[in-house]
Design a protein around this motif. Structure first.
Motif, PDB file in Angstrom:
ATOM      1  N   HIS A 244      15.166   5.849   1.730  1.00  0.00           N
ATOM      2  CA  HIS A 244      15.314   4.483   0.857  1.00  0.00           C
ATOM      3  C   HIS A 244      14.200   3.825   0.701  1.00  0.00           C
ATOM      4  O   HIS A 244      13.083   4.053   0.293  1.00  0.00           O
ATOM      5  CB  HIS A 244      16.260   3.963   0.525  1.00  0.00           C
ATOM      6  N   TRP A 245      13.897   3.899   2.250  1.00  0.00           N
ATOM      7  CA  TRP A 245      12.800   2.636   2.676  1.00  0.00           C
ATOM      8  C   TRP A 245      11.277   3.847   2.404  1.00  0.00           C
ATOM      9  O   TRP A 245      10.729   2.953   2.011  1.00  0.00           O
ATOM     10  CB  TRP A 245      12.553   2.321   4.164  1.00  0.00           C
ATOM     11  N   VAL A 246      11.406   4.789   2.850  1.00  0.00           N
ATOM     12  CA  VAL A 246      10.338   5.694   3.128  1.00  0.00           C
ATOM     13  C   VAL A 246       9.831   5.688   1.310  1.00  0.00           C
ATOM     14  O   VAL A 246       8.311   5.220   0.636  1.00  0.00           O
ATOM     15  CB  VAL A 246      10.241   6.841   3.019  1.00  0.00           C
ATOM     16  N   MET A 247      10.593   6.023  -0.067  1.00  0.00           N
ATOM     17  CA  MET A 247      10.717   5.709  -1.341  1.00  0.00           C
ATOM     18  C   MET A 247      10.081   4.651  -1.456  1.00  0.00           C
ATOM     19  O   MET A 247       9.268   4.969  -2.342  1.00  0.00           O
ATOM     20  CB  MET A 247      12.015   6.374  -2.241  1.00  0.00           C
ATOM     21  N   LEU A 248      10.016   3.236  -1.545  1.00  0.00           N
ATOM     22  CA  LEU A 248       9.617   2.244  -1.751  1.00  0.00           C
ATOM     23  C   LEU A 248       8.849   1.990  -1.489  1.00  0.00           C
ATOM     24  O   LEU A 248       7.794   1.684  -2.509  1.00  0.00           O
ATOM     25  CB  LEU A 248      10.685   1.690  -1.473  1.00  0.00           C
ATOM     26  N   VAL A 249       7.857   2.519  -0.562  1.00  0.00           N
ATOM     27  CA  VAL A 249       7.206   2.412  -0.031  1.00  0.00           C
ATOM     28  C   VAL A 249       5.933   3.412  -0.366  1.00  0.00           C
ATOM     29  O   VAL A 249       4.545   3.377  -0.469  1.00  0.00           O
ATOM     30  CB  VAL A 249       6.549   1.964   1.975  1.00  0.00           C
ATOM     31  N   THR A 250       6.415   4.264  -0.704  1.00  0.00           N
ATOM     32  CA  THR A 250       5.400   5.275  -0.987  1.00  0.00           C
ATOM     33  C   THR A 250       5.027   4.782  -2.572  1.00  0.00           C
ATOM     34  O   THR A 250       3.980   4.923  -3.110  1.00  0.00           O
ATOM     35  CB  THR A 250       6.444   6.730  -1.387  1.00  0.00           C
ATOM     36  N   ASN A 251       6.439   4.880  -3.459  1.00  0.00           N
ATOM     37  CA  ASN A 251       5.693   4.060  -4.862  1.00  0.00           C
ATOM     38  C   ASN A 251       5.265   2.903  -4.955  1.00  0.00           C
ATOM     39  O   ASN A 251       3.839   2.893  -5.794  1.00  0.00           O
ATOM     40  CB  ASN A 251       6.659   3.485  -5.808  1.00  0.00           C
ATOM     41  N   THR A 252       5.102   1.886  -3.778  1.00  0.00           N
ATOM     42  CA  THR A 252       3.738   1.142  -3.964  1.00  0.00           C
ATOM     43  C   THR A 252       2.693   1.274  -3.825  1.00  0.00           C
ATOM     44  O   THR A 252       1.687   0.906  -4.403  1.00  0.00           O
ATOM     45  CB  THR A 252       4.276   0.057  -2.660  1.00  0.00           C
ATOM     46  N   ILE A 253       2.450   2.063  -2.363  1.00  0.00           N
ATOM     47  CA  ILE A 253       1.142   2.861  -3.039  1.00  0.00           C
ATOM     48  C   ILE A 253       0.670   3.520  -3.583  1.00  0.00           C
ATOM     49  O   ILE A 253      -0.069   3.491  -4.418  1.00  0.00           O
ATOM     50  CB  ILE A 253       1.558   3.850  -1.122  1.00  0.00           C
ATOM     51  N   ARG A 254       1.420   4.461  -4.580  1.00  0.00           N
ATOM     52  CA  ARG A 254       0.991   5.275  -5.622  1.00  0.00           C
ATOM     53  C   ARG A 254       0.817   4.083  -6.920  1.00  0.00           C
ATOM     54  O   ARG A 254      -0.154   3.970  -7.775  1.00  0.00           O
ATOM     55  CB  ARG A 254       2.203   5.813  -6.449  1.00  0.00           C
ATOM     56  N   LYS A 255       1.140   2.943  -6.546  1.00  0.00           N
ATOM     57  CA  LYS A 255       0.879   1.821  -7.633  1.00  0.00           C
ATOM     58  C   LYS A 255      -0.553   1.465  -7.762  1.00  0.00           C
ATOM     59  O   LYS A 255      -1.350   1.398  -7.941  1.00  0.00           O
ATOM     60  CB  LYS A 255       1.771   1.074  -7.848  1.00  0.00           C
ATOM     61  N   GLY A 256      -0.741   1.045  -6.130  1.00  0.00           N
ATOM     62  CA  GLY A 256      -1.788   0.291  -6.114  1.00  0.00           C
ATOM     63  C   GLY A 256      -3.421   1.495  -5.871  1.00  0.00           C
ATOM     64  O   GLY A 256      -4.377   1.038  -6.518  1.00  0.00           O
ATOM     65  N   GLN A 257      -2.808   2.528  -5.864  1.00  0.00           N
ATOM     66  CA  GLN A 257      -4.266   4.075  -5.939  1.00  0.00           C
ATOM     67  C   GLN A 257      -3.923   4.067  -7.773  1.00  0.00           C
ATOM     68  O   GLN A 257      -5.192   4.177  -7.844  1.00  0.00           O
ATOM     69  CB  GLN A 257      -3.106   5.284  -6.033  1.00  0.00           C
ATOM     70  N   GLU A 258      -2.590   3.854  -8.412  1.00  0.00           N
ATOM     71  CA  GLU A 258      -3.549   3.865  -9.822  1.00  0.00           C
ATOM     72  C   GLU A 258      -4.438   2.843 -10.330  1.00  0.00           C
ATOM     73  O   GLU A 258      -5.246   2.374 -10.728  1.00  0.00           O
ATOM     74  CB  GLU A 258      -2.401   3.910 -10.576  1.00  0.00           C
ATOM     75  N   GLU A 259      -4.149   1.026 -10.226  1.00  0.00           N
ATOM     76  CA  GLU A 259      -4.908   0.392  -9.508  1.00  0.00           C
ATOM     77  C   GLU A 259      -6.816  -0.052  -9.027  1.00  0.00           C
ATOM     78  O   GLU A 259      -7.091  -0.619  -9.262  1.00  0.00           O
ATOM     79  CB  GLU A 259      -4.002  -1.037  -9.051  1.00  0.00           C
TER      80      GLU A 259
ATOM     81  N   TYR B 178      -7.763   0.064   6.675  1.00  0.00           N
ATOM     82  CA  TYR B 178      -8.778   0.527   6.194  1.00  0.00           C
ATOM     83  C   TYR B 178      -8.711   2.155   6.215  1.00  0.00           C
ATOM     84  O   TYR B 178      -9.218   2.903   5.131  1.00  0.00           O
ATOM     85  CB  TYR B 178     -10.124   0.852   7.853  1.00  0.00           C
ATOM     86  N   GLY B 179      -7.659   2.772   6.449  1.00  0.00           N
ATOM     87  CA  GLY B 179      -7.469   4.030   5.961  1.00  0.00           C
ATOM     88  C   GLY B 179      -6.346   3.779   4.747  1.00  0.00           C
ATOM     89  O   GLY B 179      -6.232   5.007   4.466  1.00  0.00           O
ATOM     90  N   LEU B 180      -6.441   2.443   4.355  1.00  0.00           N
ATOM     91  CA  LEU B 180      -5.380   2.870   2.896  1.00  0.00           C
ATOM     92  C   LEU B 180      -6.549   2.014   1.492  1.00  0.00           C
ATOM     93  O   LEU B 180      -6.626   2.641   0.558  1.00  0.00           O
ATOM     94  CB  LEU B 180      -4.411   1.992   3.806  1.00  0.00           C
ATOM     95  N   PHE B 181      -6.731   0.847   2.486  1.00  0.00           N
ATOM     96  CA  PHE B 181      -7.505  -0.184   1.439  1.00  0.00           C
ATOM     97  C   PHE B 181      -8.985   0.652   0.728  1.00  0.00           C
ATOM     98  O   PHE B 181      -9.539   0.221   1.892  1.00  0.00           O
ATOM     99  CB  PHE B 181      -7.727  -0.951   1.319  1.00  0.00           C
ATOM    100  N   ILE B 182      -9.005   0.721  -0.219  1.00  0.00           N
ATOM    101  CA  ILE B 182     -10.380   0.984  -0.806  1.00  0.00           C
ATOM    102  C   ILE B 182     -11.744  -0.141   0.139  1.00  0.00           C
ATOM    103  O   ILE B 182     -12.676  -0.059   0.539  1.00  0.00           O
ATOM    104  CB  ILE B 182     -11.597   1.173  -2.210  1.00  0.00           C
ATOM    105  N   HIS B 183     -11.461  -1.826  -0.482  1.00  0.00           N
ATOM    106  CA  HIS B 183     -12.225  -2.682   0.006  1.00  0.00           C
ATOM    107  C   HIS B 183     -11.688  -3.516   1.242  1.00  0.00           C
ATOM    108  O   HIS B 183     -10.909  -4.232   0.409  1.00  0.00           O
ATOM    109  CB  HIS B 183     -12.903  -3.086  -1.179  1.00  0.00           C
TER     110      HIS B 183
END
Lengths: 229, 229
Positions: free
Chosen positions: B147-162, B221-226
DNA sequence: CCTACCGATCGGTAGG
DNA sequence: CCTACCGATCGGTAGG
């Protein structure tokens, strides 16, 4: 369970060194013991592996095993020595790759990854040793890897001076983290694969490749200011 | 070696449930066994820890221990259950932090780091279980963490769309890698500290902080573009 | 490389 | 929560 049950017919010709009796496949009993011990220590741990189990798998009796390695502790030491020897053999290639530039960095990294992927028992074994005997492991790393760590550290520092690597990278720590990442990716692959693959089918290799790819990406993006895509 | 040798003077008043006899410090014998077992399993492994050693440390006899936990296997299961229960307690706080943004990401990450730093035995224990019983560990993670992994996954996906998170991040794998990084940083701290600190003095905490800082940087640094500096 | 054997320790049970 | 005890297995040795 037994691995090679075939009886060795050459038992008493009296002239060959007992440490190198010829085998059909060219491997000595000693080598077989080392190979089996490596795998079992990696799978079940040192304490979780009995000499009896190793002897059974090799196809000899326990006292015969103790003739080749005079104690279980000695066997563990020799297993680790053999692992580190193999590592020393790939170091030059890694260093040649790592001297500079992002493409070369990536080549060096996949050299290290390849070393463990080729035999995942290596990763599990090192991880267990880290947990079981941290002091001995520290000493071993100091003796066998400090030169390598220093060279990579210097390469990273040069990259920082050239402005291609983030200035806030802590080179030494970065290296240990990268190695930790590689080790846990390989050693924990069974679990990670199980998480990535929904309960049903297990496309093991696919999930592992996916895992390794992301690991390399993480290492690159954490190092280079403008990572190539 | 013994942890609490004091004899329990209340031995036979006949009315208290034996699973919750009052202690001066408010901990039951059962809790003491769980705490000792957790530490010993983490330090020496499940196979490397005898029931005798646990009983000695708690200050009781082995059969008494087996009255509280009817087998060594059951004890291991309860130890893991207790660990996961504690984890479940911090999950809400982590999730509240992780919902969006880099600052919040960092807060969530340090929440997870804090969980293991607070008791490093947790990290070592989980790592050992991953090596010793990968299948059971996979099942446990699926049950308690998916459950926890899914929530974090979704948050990352949202960040990718943004457009704030690298599009080539593999969210699920990224999470497992980050957790692996945290686990090995804490579990392997003794070794890493030994490598970072030249043979002499051991500024343990300093080296550990340095290690954790670089780990957090790597994850960011492996996650955020700036990444913010 | 084997047979035969050792004391120590393992997890666990009986019975109170 | 204890005493007393169990069979099994552990790493290792003697002696060939």
């Amino acid at each position: 369970m037994a691995r090679s049950q075939r009886k060795v017919d050459s038992g008493s010709e009296g002239m060959g060194e007992s440490s190198t009796p010829a085998r059909g496949d060219g491997s000595t009993t000693r080598d077989q013991i080392l190979a089996t011990a490596t795998r079992m220590f990696a799978d079940r741990g040192f304490g979780g592996t009995s000499l009896q189990a190793i002897a059974d798998d090799v196809g000899i009796k326990k006292p015969s095993l103790l003739y080749h390695f005079k104690s279980k502790t000695v066997l563990r030491e020799k297993v680790l020595e053999a692992l580190l020897e193999r590592w020393q053999a790939v170091v030059p290639q890694v260093m040649r790759s790592a001297t500079s530039g992002e493409r070369r960095f990536e080549a060096a990294l996949s050299e290290v990854v390849g070393f463990f992927k080729q035999d995942p028992a290596r990763a599990r074994l090192l991880m267990r040793e880290m947990l079981d005997r941290p002091e001995e492991m520290t000493a071993l790393i100091r003796a066998h890897l400090s030169h390598w760590v220093m060279l990579v550290t210097n390469t990273i520092r040069k990259g920082q001076e050239e402005g291609v690597i983030y200035p806030d990278v802590d080179p030494e720590v970065y290296i240990t983290q990268s190695v930790a990442l590689i080790l846990s990716t390989i050693a924990g692959s069974e679990v990670v694969v199980g998480i990535l693959n929904p309960p049903g089918e297990n496309k093991t290799t696919r999930a592992l490749e996916r895992s390794i790819k992301e690991m390399v990406r993480l290492a690159r993006y954490g190092l280079f200011i403008h990572p190539e895509r």
